[in-house]
Design a protein around this motif. Structure first.
Motif, short mmCIF file in Angstrom:
data_model
loop_
_atom_site.label_atom_id
_atom_site.label_comp_id
_atom_site.label_asym_id
_atom_site.label_seq_id
_atom_site.Cartn_x
_atom_site.Cartn_y
_atom_site.Cartn_z
N CYS A 83 0.82 -1.21 0.00
CA CYS A 83 0.00 0.00 0.00
C CYS A 83 0.85 1.27 0.00
O CYS A 83 0.32 2.37 0.05
N GLY A 84 2.17 1.12 -0.08
CA GLY A 84 3.02 2.30 -0.26
C GLY A 84 3.47 2.96 1.02
O GLY A 84 4.08 4.02 1.00
N ARG A 85 3.16 2.34 2.14
CA ARG A 85 3.53 2.95 3.41
C ARG A 85 5.04 2.82 3.65
O ARG A 85 5.67 3.68 4.24
N LYS B 290 2.57 6.87 -4.98
CA LYS B 290 2.29 7.40 -3.63
C LYS B 290 1.06 6.69 -3.04
O LYS B 290 0.24 6.14 -3.78
N GLU B 291 0.92 6.78 -1.73
CA GLU B 291 -0.15 6.06 -1.04
C GLU B 291 -1.53 6.36 -1.64
O GLU B 291 -2.30 5.45 -1.92
N HIS B 292 -1.84 7.64 -1.84
CA HIS B 292 -3.20 7.96 -2.29
C HIS B 292 -3.42 7.51 -3.73
O HIS B 292 -4.54 7.19 -4.12
N VAL C 139 -4.36 3.93 -3.55
CA VAL C 139 -5.78 3.83 -3.16
C VAL C 139 -6.66 4.04 -4.38
O VAL C 139 -7.60 3.28 -4.64
N HIS C 140 -6.35 5.08 -5.16
CA HIS C 140 -7.19 5.37 -6.33
C HIS C 140 -7.09 4.27 -7.38
O HIS C 140 -8.02 4.05 -8.15
N ARG D 280 -6.75 -0.84 2.39
CA ARG D 280 -6.03 -1.55 3.43
C ARG D 280 -6.59 -1.22 4.82
O ARG D 280 -6.82 -0.07 5.14
N PHE E 211 -5.77 -1.55 8.86
CA PHE E 211 -4.58 -1.68 9.69
C PHE E 211 -4.79 -2.67 10.84
O PHE E 211 -5.92 -3.00 11.18
N SER F 272 -7.80 1.78 12.97
CA SER F 272 -7.25 3.07 12.62
C SER F 272 -8.37 3.88 11.98
O SER F 272 -8.65 3.78 10.81
N LEU G 166 -13.21 0.97 4.24
CA LEU G 166 -12.62 0.36 3.05
C LEU G 166 -13.69 0.06 2.01
O LEU G 166 -13.52 0.31 0.82
N ARG H 264 -4.85 11.57 12.68
CA ARG H 264 -4.25 10.40 12.04
C ARG H 264 -3.85 10.72 10.61
O ARG H 264 -4.45 10.25 9.64
N ARG I 286 -4.04 9.33 4.21
CA ARG I 286 -3.46 8.96 2.92
C ARG I 286 -4.15 7.73 2.37
O ARG I 286 -4.39 7.61 1.18
N PHE I 287 -4.48 6.80 3.28
CA PHE I 287 -5.09 5.54 2.82
C PHE I 287 -6.59 5.67 2.64
O PHE I 287 -7.26 4.71 2.28
#
Ligand code: ATP
Ligand code: MG
Lengths: 252, 391
Positions: free
Chosen positions: A59-61, A80-82, A85-86, A91, A93, A97, A167, B235, B240-241
């Motif tokens: 997921c790019g973290r 990048k993370e976003h 997602v797109h 994901r 956690f 979260s 999600l 957070r 970002r996620f």
């Protein structure tokens, strides 16, 4: 390695030669595995095996030191993370979260896939489409009655569900869940398994889980990690009878 | 369903804005002489910066210890225009180079520096007030947030920039007026801003601008971006996620706060009649954070009261015991942050809620059992619901 000769288009996720090194310590070491479209894959392994790190990498973290991660033929390691997602990867956690200072409704609304730019967020309207979608998801995750409750007042299990809901509303093609039933009561576990069975029907899923009963309930195939490397892979039956797996994981 | 419709102004919001308007537009003008009212106008110019900090720090979690930078940019832009108007060749005939600001003449400059030229135009000046500060903020924020530098590091960098800017202004006397600043400002398009009537007009204009800025800030906070700021504060990683490029939102809110601060700076210059480096540096920047914290860092209206009260206290105290004031303010800040993390606004909300509860209680005692019990019921009923089958 024979799998890699297949046409990569068949896989929703193709991980090849993935390595990440934290100051010389290889948390994931030359790992390759492939997930089919529509498959539910469970990753198991002892504590510290690198399971969470694998999801972090996808997921790019965390940035990979070496190797490639292809999601439907798109290379994720450079994104990048976003953007990931797109592209369609969601994901959850390991620790719930969520946005504690916001309500359940607002948590879901923020995850609704529209208005992700600054301008988009300023002009975002809470229209019928958004309200309907949030209501629908809230019902799926058993939180209909708590829509306007602040998220920090939810129980641990409810927080886990809320994050799953966040999600779902993104409608990802690949859903990654890190220990979704950890810390849940037996009743909550059953409901969660039911929920996952329902939501995993039209997408691919990557789940990390320790609860073997739960794994048995949902897994199509299982990947066993040990010290950052692939130890065994296949159906749960096969993996369970693999002496290497019994020794490092199931034996104790 | 109506809870879900996000209505922009709740009844309580309207009451709060109404009370503030009543105070600023009626009570204070009727009870204070123009000297005192002009002081209030000066205090309110800091409120612009404090409102910006509510968004940036209170909501977004980005602590800036450099809002004086932007206050200064707005204030100096306004002062440059007014100074040029006060430096016509006729008015400055006794200088060795007539037609340039007096401090330039004292520093042996013989021509107006190029970057002063455009400030002959009011239109340019207004644009400069509105956009130079956000532009500068954009450069700083992009450099920091795109590299994911934040938190304490960001606060330190903003403070360092405030210090550097002060040193620069003081050092370049011929171009900036140095430590004295830009003084002796007289007219705006021929209108004497030092007269009592002008001070009244400027006060009301300042209040109008304040409400305009409050409205803008209110709309930003009520949009999804407002909720996103809270999410980023708590957070950042998770946001970002959810598919957001977090840095863009941090850059936006920092630029917005910079713009508000610059407008405040311009209002300061207009009402006080000068601009100097003492309003740019570390101390004023920290004071702005204190106004915001004391008023309540989650309340834009609270920020206005914070700026008013702390400054009123400062004026009274520093007249009586000048050397004690800094300690008093430090103690006040620590006390408020420890005892009331949400400042005066938090206290006010608590009182209002209590009042409402008591009223509701006395009018319908049977209806209102204690809130926690009701919540508990909700939780229980929800976990008792069996999942409706979807397929
Ligand atoms: N950012 C990091 N920096 C340094 N070491 C890390 C980092 N992230 C993970 N590790 C290390 O990598 C190893 C694998 O951790 P990981 O969290 O992936 O394990 P896991 O399989 O998810 O374990 P668990 O079952 O306990 O959740 C651990 O030894 C951990 O300490
Ligand atoms: Mg883990």
């Amino acid at each position: 390695m024979s799998l890699s000769h297949n046409n990569p288009q068949d896989f929703v996720l193709a991980v090849e030669g993935l390595t990440v090194s934290f100051d010389g310590f290889k948390a994931v070491n030359d790992l390759s595995f492939y997930v089919d479209e529509g498959e539910i894959r469970v990753i198991i392994g002892p504590n510290g095996a690198g399971k969470t790190t694998v999801l972090d990498l996808i997921c790019g973290r965390t940035k990979a030191t070496e190797g490639s991660i292809k999601f439907r033929n798109q290379e994720l390691t450079k994104m990048k993370e976003h953007q990931i997602v797109h592209a369609g990867v969601g994901r959850k956690f390991q620790n719930p979260s969520i946005y504690e200072d916001l309500t359940v409704f607002e948590n879901l609304e923020l995850s609704f896939p529209r208005g992700h730019s600054v301008f988009g967020a300023l002009t975002f309207r809470r229209n019928a489409e958004v309200i309907d979608k949030v209501t629908e998801i809230a019902e799926m995750i058993f939180l209909s009655d708590l829509l306007h409750q602040r998220a920090d007042l939810l129980s641990h299990g409810q927080k886990q569900w809320l994050e799953i809901g966040m999600l779902l509303i993104q409608d990802p093609a690949l859903l990654m869940l890190d220990e979704p039933v950890a810390g849940m009561s037996v009743a909550e576990r059953k409901k969660t398994a039911e929920l996952l069975n329902r939501i995993t029907q039209d997408r691919s899923v990557l789940v990390i889980e320790h609860d073997m009963q739960f794994v048995e309930d949902i897994a199509h195939r299982v990947t066993v990690l040990h010290q950052g490397q692939l130890l065994s892979e296949g159906s749960l039956e096969r993996v369970k009878s693999d002496p290497k797996v019994v020794e490092v994981y199931l034996g104790h | 369903m109506n809870v879900m419709k996000s209505n922009l102004f709740k009844r309580q919001d309207l009451i709060n804005y109404g009370l503030l308007a009543l105070l600023l537009l009626v009570v204070l003008p009727l009870t204070l002489d123009i000297f005192r009212l002009n002081l209030v106008g000066k205090y309110l110019s800091y409120a612009f910066a404090a409102i910006g900090l509510v968004l940036c720090w209170g909501y977004g979690g980005i602590l800036s210890l450099g809002q004086g930078i932007f206050f200064g940019i707005g204030g100096y832009a306004m002062a440059m225009f007014l100074k040029l108007e006060a430096s016509s060749p006729e008015a400055t005939a006794i200088q060795s180079t007539p037609g340039i600001p007096d401090f330039m003449d004292w520093n042996q400059l013989t021509a107006l520096p190029w970057f002063w030229e455009p400030f002959n135009s009011l239109g340019f000046t207004v644009l400069a007030i509105l956009f130079v500060a956000p532009l500068f903020a954009f450069v700083v924020a992009t450099a920091m947030f795109k590299r994911r530098v934040g938190g304490v590091y960001f606060a330190i960098i903003t403070q360092a920039i405030a210090a550097i800017l002060t040193i620069l202004i003081i050092g370049q006397q011929g171009y900036t007026g140095g430590v004295n600043g830009i003084t002796d400002l007289r007219t705006l398009m021929g209108w004497d801003i030092r007269s009592d009537s002008a001070k009244y007009v400027l006060y009301f204009f300042g209040v109008a601008m304040l409400f305009l800025c409050l409205l803008m800030a209110h709309l930003v906070l009520k949009s999804k971006l407002g909720r996103l700021l809270v999410a980023i504060r708590d957070r950042e990683d998770r946001v970002r996620f959810s598919g957001y490029d977090v840095s863009n939102f941090k850059i936006f809110v920092f630029c917005f706060a910079a713009m508000l601060s610059a407008i405040g700076g311009a209002m300061f210059t207009l009402q006080v009649g000068f601009m100097s480096p003492t309003l740019v540096g570390i101390v004023p920047s920290i004071e702005m954070v204190i106004f915001c914290a004391l008023g309540g860092r989650l309340s834009i209206i609270g920020a206005v009261y914070g700026a008013l009260l702390v400054n009123a206290a400062k004026t009274t105290m520093s007249e009586a015991f000048p050397e004690l004031w800094l300690f008093a303010m430090g103690a006040l800040f620590i006390g408020v942050v420890l005892a009331f993390p949400n400042g005066l606004a938090g206290l006010y909300t608590l009182l209002v809620d209590k009042f409402k509860q008591r009223r509701a209680h006395s009018s319908a005692p049977a209806n209102r059992t204690s809130a926690p019990a009701a919540e508990k019921e909700q939780v229980d009923s929800s976990s008792g619901v069996t999942a409706p089958s979807q397929s």
